[in-house]
Design a protein around this motif. Structure first.
Motif: not given
Length: 393
Positions: A268-290
């Protein structure tokens, strides 16, 4: 004044061939720039993630019979995906990506590594991408570096790294630079002038110092990352920052996937970190996420049967996650081998049905137009690329 929470590593391709032990700073997050608008992020999940728990094939009746201490399926909180597979409840923050077609997975995958089930060998082979040749030759480098060598007009790009380990996946002859979070570089104007003066006649360290100051002023990563997922958020934020600039390829690792006991809590702890990293990528990349593909890969899976400590032991077949606006998400890739009698590898592990390297290779082919022969002979020696899984949108 210079403050370092950890030692800051700025390494260029000119240092390749020098003894890593002789250099004071190491890396585990790496970047490179290539002539493309597409982005590729590879996340190495160190410790052998249990794919059967992360992406639960609850539609196979044997799963519940073989795992009674480790809860599985929608009746126990997992998130139904398609009537056969369910997502671990800790990945609930990623469900909107699944629903938008920006999250997918492939089950029953592995490298060609078999039977010994050593983390060290498994991770070396995953990052080297060379098949099952052990020990891995340190001169071979990693498959992302060989990708760069196959592409014209690549250039080094500044990067940060987590911890003190070096990532084999991007080591090699192609130019790249690296960095580590939890490093805070604070320079007074006088100290900055002194640093520039000391390194003035040494282009390698002069440019590295200049980049360190510039990146430090852009990010302030170490001071802003808070809480149990702070490191993962910092990784995602910084990766997005560089990928929004010149970088097109990034790789970093998340540890903590070795779940021999009390798997529910540890995983559970590791999955929290993985989800956080992916969402931070998504939010930070903005239009480049596409234009981004994220591949989360682990060295091997875990045993199908739980052990007496409510955990699982080292196995063979596992799962990989895919995310990003560039993928055809909301679906499962690969052939399910089953968990019944005669269907397991060595009567204990999930049977691999596809080489995990093939998914990485098809991602490269779709994102960067990499030649098939180059993928099968040079980037992933000995790989049978097989049919196109059509994983990219």
């Amino acid at each position: 004044m210079i403050e370092l929470d950890r030692r800051l590593f700025l390494k260029s391709a000119a240092l390749i061939g020098c003894s890593a032990a002789a250099h004071p700073l190491m890396t585990s997050m790496t970047f490179a720039s290539v002539p493309s608008d597409n982005r590729l992020v590879v996340i190495i999940l160190r410790g052998a993630m249990d794919g059967l728990d992360v992406i639960q094939p609850y539609g196979d009746p044997m799963l519940a019979k073989l795992r009674q201490q480790i809860s599985t399926g929608p009746d126990n909180g997992a998130l139904d995906l398609d009537g056969f597979y369910a997502l671990h409840p800790k990945l609930q923050p990623l469900m909107p990506l699944w629903q938008k077609g920006e999250l997918a997975f492939a089950h029953a995958v592995s490298t060609p590594y078999r039977d010994k089930r050593s983390h060290f060998d498994g991770q070396d082979l995953l990052e080297a991408g060379t098949g099952n040749d052990l020990p891995v030759d340190n001169q071979v480098g990693g498959w992302l570096n060989r990708l760069l060598q196959s592409m014209p007009q690549t250039s080094a790009e500044t990067a940060y790294a987590v911890g003190v380990e070096q990532m084999r996946i991007l080591s090699g002859q192609a130019a790249h630079l690296s960095w580590a979070p939890r490093a805070s570089l604070t320079l007074s104007p006088q100290a900055q002038m002194l640093l520039e003066h000391v390194y003035h006649d040494d282009p390698l360290f002069r440019d590295a110092a200049r980049d360190a100051v510039r990146i430090g002023s852009e990010t302030e990563m170490g001071e802003r990352a808070q809480g149990p997922t702070g490191d993962a958020v910092a990784l995602g934020n910084f990766a997005a920052n560089r990928l929004n600039g010149e970088s097109r390829i990034a790789a970093f690792s998340i540890a903590g996937w070795d779940t021999h006991a009390n798997q529910s809590q540890t995983l559970g702890r590791s999955l929290d970190r993985l989800a956080a990293a992916i969402l931070a990528l998504r939010d930070g990349l903005g239009q480049n996420w596409q234009r981004t593909t994220v591949l989360a890969m682990t060295e091997f899976g875990r045993t199908v049967r739980e052990n007496g400590s409510a955990g699982t032991d080292h196995g063979t077949g596992g799962a990989m996650l895919m995310a990003g606006g560039a993928i055809r998400g909301g679906r499962a890739f690969g052939d399910w081998p089953g968990l019944g009698d005669g269907q397991l590898y060595a009567d204990r592990d999930l049977m691999p049905t596809r080489d995990i390297r093939a998914y990485a290779a098809w991602a490269m082919r779709g994102l960067f137009g990499t030649d098939r022969e180059m993928l099968e002979r040079s980037i992933f020696p000995g790989l049978d690329l097989g049919g196109d899984p059509k994983m990219l949108a």
